[in-house]
Design a protein around this motif. Structure first.
Motif, PDB file in Angstrom:
ATOM      1  N   LEU A 260       0.777  -1.223  -0.297  1.00  0.00           N
ATOM      2  CA  LEU A 260      -0.041  -0.103  -0.019  1.00  0.00           C
ATOM      3  C   LEU A 260       0.871   1.415   0.023  1.00  0.00           C
ATOM      4  CD1 LEU A 260      -2.811  -1.025   2.499  1.00  0.00           C
ATOM      5  CD2 LEU A 260      -3.182  -0.764  -0.015  1.00  0.00           C
ATOM      6  N   GLY A 261       2.090   1.096   0.678  1.00  0.00           N
ATOM      7  CA  GLY A 261       3.051   2.312   0.850  1.00  0.00           C
ATOM      8  C   GLY A 261       3.414   2.422  -0.718  1.00  0.00           C
ATOM      9  N   SER A 262       3.544   1.682  -1.680  1.00  0.00           N
ATOM     10  CA  SER A 262       4.041   1.816  -2.905  1.00  0.00           C
ATOM     11  C   SER A 262       3.085   2.831  -3.618  1.00  0.00           C
ATOM     12  CB  SER A 262       4.291   0.637  -3.707  1.00  0.00           C
ATOM     13  OG  SER A 262       3.139  -0.183  -4.052  1.00  0.00           O
ATOM     14  N   PHE A 263       1.776   2.941  -3.287  1.00  0.00           N
ATOM     15  CA  PHE A 263       0.782   3.807  -3.829  1.00  0.00           C
ATOM     16  C   PHE A 263       0.717   4.986  -3.127  1.00  0.00           C
ATOM     17  CE2 PHE A 263      -0.359  -0.707  -4.913  1.00  0.00           C
ATOM     18  CZ  PHE A 263      -0.321  -0.560  -6.275  1.00  0.00           C
ATOM     19  N   ALA A 264       1.379   5.542  -2.383  1.00  0.00           N
ATOM     20  CA  ALA A 264       1.243   6.672  -1.473  1.00  0.00           C
ATOM     21  C   ALA A 264       1.307   7.876  -2.443  1.00  0.00           C
ATOM     22  CB  ALA A 264       2.348   6.675  -0.217  1.00  0.00           C
ATOM     23  N   THR A 265       0.347   8.784  -1.857  1.00  0.00           N
ATOM     24  CA  THR A 265       0.276  10.187  -2.719  1.00  0.00           C
ATOM     25  C   THR A 265       0.896  11.394  -1.606  1.00  0.00           C
ATOM     26  OG1 THR A 265      -1.958  10.359  -1.784  1.00  0.00           O
ATOM     27  CG2 THR A 265      -1.474   9.434  -4.155  1.00  0.00           C
ATOM     28  N   SER A 266       1.162  11.078  -0.336  1.00  0.00           N
ATOM     29  CA  SER A 266       1.464  12.007   0.698  1.00  0.00           C
ATOM     30  C   SER A 266       2.213  11.351   1.702  1.00  0.00           C
ATOM     31  CB  SER A 266       0.323  12.686   1.304  1.00  0.00           C
ATOM     32  OG  SER A 266      -0.325  11.860   2.159  1.00  0.00           O
ATOM     33  N   LEU A 267       3.107  12.187   2.465  1.00  0.00           N
ATOM     34  CA  LEU A 267       3.877  11.589   3.689  1.00  0.00           C
ATOM     35  C   LEU A 267       2.890  11.014   4.653  1.00  0.00           C
ATOM     36  CD1 LEU A 267       6.674  14.176   4.323  1.00  0.00           C
ATOM     37  CD2 LEU A 267       6.883  11.463   3.289  1.00  0.00           C
ATOM     38  N   LYS A 268       1.723  11.391   4.888  1.00  0.00           N
ATOM     39  CA  LYS A 268       0.608  10.978   5.753  1.00  0.00           C
ATOM     40  C   LYS A 268       0.268   9.578   5.571  1.00  0.00           C
ATOM     41  CE  LYS A 268      -1.120  15.372   7.281  1.00  0.00           C
ATOM     42  NZ  LYS A 268      -2.046  16.341   7.411  1.00  0.00           N
ATOM     43  N   HIS A 269       0.211   9.368   4.183  1.00  0.00           N
ATOM     44  CA  HIS A 269      -0.156   8.058   3.856  1.00  0.00           C
ATOM     45  C   HIS A 269       0.886   7.095   3.979  1.00  0.00           C
ATOM     46  CE1 HIS A 269      -1.806   5.360   0.164  1.00  0.00           C
ATOM     47  NE2 HIS A 269      -1.831   4.577   1.406  1.00  0.00           N
ATOM     48  N   LEU A 270       2.273   7.346   4.049  1.00  0.00           N
ATOM     49  CA  LEU A 270       3.182   6.625   4.378  1.00  0.00           C
ATOM     50  C   LEU A 270       3.420   6.307   5.798  1.00  0.00           C
ATOM     51  CD1 LEU A 270       6.020   7.741   1.840  1.00  0.00           C
ATOM     52  CD2 LEU A 270       5.077   5.657   1.776  1.00  0.00           C
ATOM     53  N   TYR A 271       3.063   7.392   6.659  1.00  0.00           N
ATOM     54  CA  TYR A 271       3.039   7.193   8.152  1.00  0.00           C
ATOM     55  C   TYR A 271       2.107   5.870   8.122  1.00  0.00           C
ATOM     56  CZ  TYR A 271       4.879  11.911   8.488  1.00  0.00           C
ATOM     57  OH  TYR A 271       5.880  13.053   8.284  1.00  0.00           O
ATOM     58  N   LEU A 272       0.971   5.934   7.564  1.00  0.00           N
ATOM     59  CA  LEU A 272       0.028   5.118   8.189  1.00  0.00           C
ATOM     60  C   LEU A 272       0.131   3.663   7.569  1.00  0.00           C
ATOM     61  CD1 LEU A 272      -3.601   6.950   7.629  1.00  0.00           C
ATOM     62  CD2 LEU A 272      -2.181   6.188   9.905  1.00  0.00           C
TER      63      LEU A 272
ATOM     64  N   SER B  25      12.049   2.968  -9.452  1.00  0.00           N
ATOM     65  CA  SER B  25      11.934   3.890  -8.809  1.00  0.00           C
ATOM     66  C   SER B  25      11.183   3.469  -7.148  1.00  0.00           C
ATOM     67  CB  SER B  25      10.556   4.742  -9.570  1.00  0.00           C
ATOM     68  OG  SER B  25       9.357   3.868  -9.123  1.00  0.00           O
ATOM     69  N   TRP B  26      11.298   4.285  -6.479  1.00  0.00           N
ATOM     70  CA  TRP B  26      10.724   3.990  -5.087  1.00  0.00           C
ATOM     71  C   TRP B  26       9.651   3.368  -4.967  1.00  0.00           C
ATOM     72  CZ3 TRP B  26       6.468   5.648  -2.544  1.00  0.00           C
ATOM     73  CH2 TRP B  26       5.930   6.705  -2.985  1.00  0.00           C
ATOM     74  N   ARG B  27       8.625   3.363  -6.098  1.00  0.00           N
ATOM     75  CA  ARG B  27       7.363   2.503  -5.789  1.00  0.00           C
ATOM     76  C   ARG B  27       7.369   1.268  -6.122  1.00  0.00           C
ATOM     77  NH1 ARG B  27       2.992   6.149  -5.469  1.00  0.00           N
ATOM     78  NH2 ARG B  27       3.234   8.479  -5.595  1.00  0.00           N
ATOM     79  N   GLY B  28       8.181   0.817  -7.054  1.00  0.00           N
ATOM     80  CA  GLY B  28       8.606  -0.473  -7.645  1.00  0.00           C
ATOM     81  C   GLY B  28       9.569  -1.094  -6.500  1.00  0.00           C
ATOM     82  N   ALA B  29      10.214  -0.388  -5.831  1.00  0.00           N
ATOM     83  CA  ALA B  29      11.144  -0.954  -4.853  1.00  0.00           C
ATOM     84  C   ALA B  29      10.281  -1.374  -3.644  1.00  0.00           C
ATOM     85  CB  ALA B  29      12.366  -0.263  -4.378  1.00  0.00           C
ATOM     86  N   LEU B  30       9.499  -0.528  -3.414  1.00  0.00           N
ATOM     87  CA  LEU B  30       8.535  -0.849  -2.275  1.00  0.00           C
ATOM     88  C   LEU B  30       7.680  -2.212  -2.582  1.00  0.00           C
ATOM     89  CD1 LEU B  30       7.459   2.419  -0.433  1.00  0.00           C
ATOM     90  CD2 LEU B  30       8.674   0.750   0.339  1.00  0.00           C
ATOM     91  N   LEU B  31       7.279  -2.085  -3.572  1.00  0.00           N
ATOM     92  CA  LEU B  31       6.374  -3.216  -4.069  1.00  0.00           C
ATOM     93  C   LEU B  31       7.011  -4.470  -4.073  1.00  0.00           C
ATOM     94  CD1 LEU B  31       3.394  -3.314  -5.072  1.00  0.00           C
ATOM     95  CD2 LEU B  31       4.419  -3.517  -7.610  1.00  0.00           C
ATOM     96  N   ILE B  32       8.637  -4.584  -4.471  1.00  0.00           N
ATOM     97  CA  ILE B  32       9.063  -5.849  -4.654  1.00  0.00           C
ATOM     98  C   ILE B  32       9.465  -6.278  -3.104  1.00  0.00           C
ATOM     99  CG2 ILE B  32      11.415  -6.683  -5.309  1.00  0.00           C
ATOM    100  CD1 ILE B  32      11.309  -5.189  -7.748  1.00  0.00           C
TER     101      ILE B  32
END
Length: 490
Positions: free
Chosen positions: A101-113, A172-179
């Motif tokens: 879910l973090g790989s789809f984040a649109t803000s830092l608050k999303h990453l916090y959760l 990118s960071w999104r793909g890395a988080l997904l993996i």
């Protein structure tokens, strides 16, 4: 799986399937602690993508670490009431979901959760139960088993750090988080390896708990909606939790808990500020990164070799003292650090600090098991790791504030050093006082009765010799009553 086959053993097997438990715990530490450290590699990517300052971006790593330790008791409760297998598998699913879910984040608050709270909660369900399982399968070679199992943190960081950087460059960071989310799903495989075991001391549970559980099941069969059943269930749950956490009233554990707070405060800031300090004294960026690599590799060596050494016959009875020695030496290293202002001096520091850091991390479960026993080890480790949460959260900001206020790293490093030394001295003083009380008690017992042989179990003491003497007196009296007429009694 909670009702799966449970291995029955009178004592820890010290081998056999226990080595598979060690392998499973090794993989758990890679998927939890090593992945947590590697999240810091995403720091620059998050900062540039979301255009936020250093403080707001740094909260992501702090939340993951804090939630992992803060919810460690929850992991112990889940593993005790369901099973270690179910707890670790559930934690793997939660941690993987948080990363994905973090790989789809649109803000830092999303990453916090997602990356912070959800992933940290999943890691908490896995970490302390896996470590406790190693303590159930090993006794004679416990320190070595823990050294191998917990070296996964250093080895995983050493391997995953360049891999994660490569993934970021390629996907990118999104793909890395997904993996990474897919990689963390291996925690479910680790959980499947954790075969439950019943030891002799686990079988001698209080009769009251057994009756409580039996009657609770009977009431549930009669009426699931009954108010009486609900009240009875709540009472039984309270009894169960009171039994699991009875060690909280032990004076030895209270002293250990206080010392852990000071130790955790001191050990955390170095991993944040070693590179900035090296850069401030003129070391290049590559050399400063090399210092962190040395720290990680020597940490692995400390995990394994110190565990092996303290399992030898000459040190087996002094593992508690070895733990104090390792924590105290790390504190002394901190005190010397402000005087080390060149690469040739910082390399020996990284080697020494890294070795003893790995050493005392290996012995934390061993010392905890010595105080509370293996039956309560899972719950006790949950509390011990829970106590790491607040120091991990506040110590780096406090150290940063001291650096900003004083203009140097000296005050921050000295505070961390004295904190670790105080942790070691506190435990040593408590152990010394306990030994002096035992010696005094034995001396007084021998003075009052030469035949008295005293055993102490906590605050309970009993005499076998006195009971035997009492039985002898009864036998003599009985013989006299049979052989002597009543009119001849004195």
């Amino acid at each position: 799986m909670a009702k799966g086959t449970r291995v029955r053993s009178t004592s820890p097997p010290d081998g056999g399937w226990g080595w598979m438990i060690v392998a499973g715990c090794f993989l758990v530490t890679i998927c939890t602690r090593a992945v947590t450290r590697c999240i810091s590699i995403f720091f620059v990517e998050f900062q540039s993508y979301f255009t936020q300052d250093y403080a707001q971006t740094a909260w992501i790593h702090s939340i993951v670490d804090c939630v992992t330790m803060l919810c460690a008791p929850l992991g112990s409760v889940v593993s005790n009431h369901l099973s270690c297998q179910v707890g670790i598998m559930l934690g793997g699913l939660l941690a993987s979901t948080g990363l994905i879910l973090g790989s789809f984040a649109t803000s830092l608050k999303h990453l916090y959760l997602t990356l912070g709270v959800l992933t940290g909660l999943g890691f908490a369900l896995c970490y302390s139960p896996a470590i406790a399982m190693v303590g159930k399968y090993f006794s004679r070679r416990k320190a070595l088993a823990y050294g191998i199992a917990m070296s996964g943190s250093g080895i995983g960081t050493f391997i995953l750090a360049p891999v994660v950087q490569l993934l970021i460059e390629q996907f990118s960071w999104r793909g890395a988080l997904l993996i990474l989310g897919g990689f963390v799903l291996n925690l479910c495989v680790c959980g499947a390896l954790m075969r439950p075991i019943t030891l002799k001391e686990d079988q001698t549970t209080p009769e009251q708990n057994h009756v409580c559980r039996t009657e609770k099941q009977d009431f549930k069969r009669v009426s699931l909606c009954s108010t009486w059943t609900k009240k009875w269930g709540q009472t039984c749950l309270c009894c169960s939790l009171q039994q699991e956490y009875s060690f909280l009233l032990m004076s030895d554990f209270v002293v250990l808990a206080i010392s852990v707070l000071f130790m955790a405060y001191g050990c955390s800031p170095l991993f944040v500020y070693l590179v900035p300090y090296a850069l401030s004294v003129g070391v290049s960026h590559q050399q400063a990164a090399f210092l962190m690599s040395i720290l990680g590799v020597i940490d692995i060596v400390g995990n394994i070799t110190f565990g092996w050494l303290t399992d030898r016959r000459c040190l087996k009875n002094y593992q508690y003292v070895c733990y104090l020695f390792a924590v105290g030496l790390d504190g002394l290293c901190y005190l010397c650090l402000p005087m080390l202002q060149s690469l040739p001096l910082l390399v020996p520091f990284s080697c020494t600090f890294g070795y003893f850091d790995g050493a005392y991390v290996t012995l934390i479960p061993v010392v905890t098991a010595e105080i509370v026993g293996t039956t309560s080890l899972s719950s006790a480790l949950g509390v011990v790791y829970f106590l790491h949460a607040v120091p991990y959260l506040v110590s780096p900001p406090i150290a940063g504030w001291l650096v900003d206020t004083t203009g140097s790293y000296t005050a921050a490093f000295l505070l961390c050093g004295f904190s670790m030394i105080f942790s070691s001295v506190l435990l040593g003083f408590a152990r010394l006082v306990k030994k002096m009380k035992k010696t005094q008690l034995r001396f007084l017992a021998k003075e009052s009765d030469p035949k008295l042989q005293l055993w102490t179990n906590g605050s309970v003491a009993y005499s076998v010799a006195r009971e035997l003497d009492h039985k002898d007196e009864q036998s003599v009296a009985l013989a006299l009553s049979v052989t002597t007429p009543h009119d001849q009694w004195p």
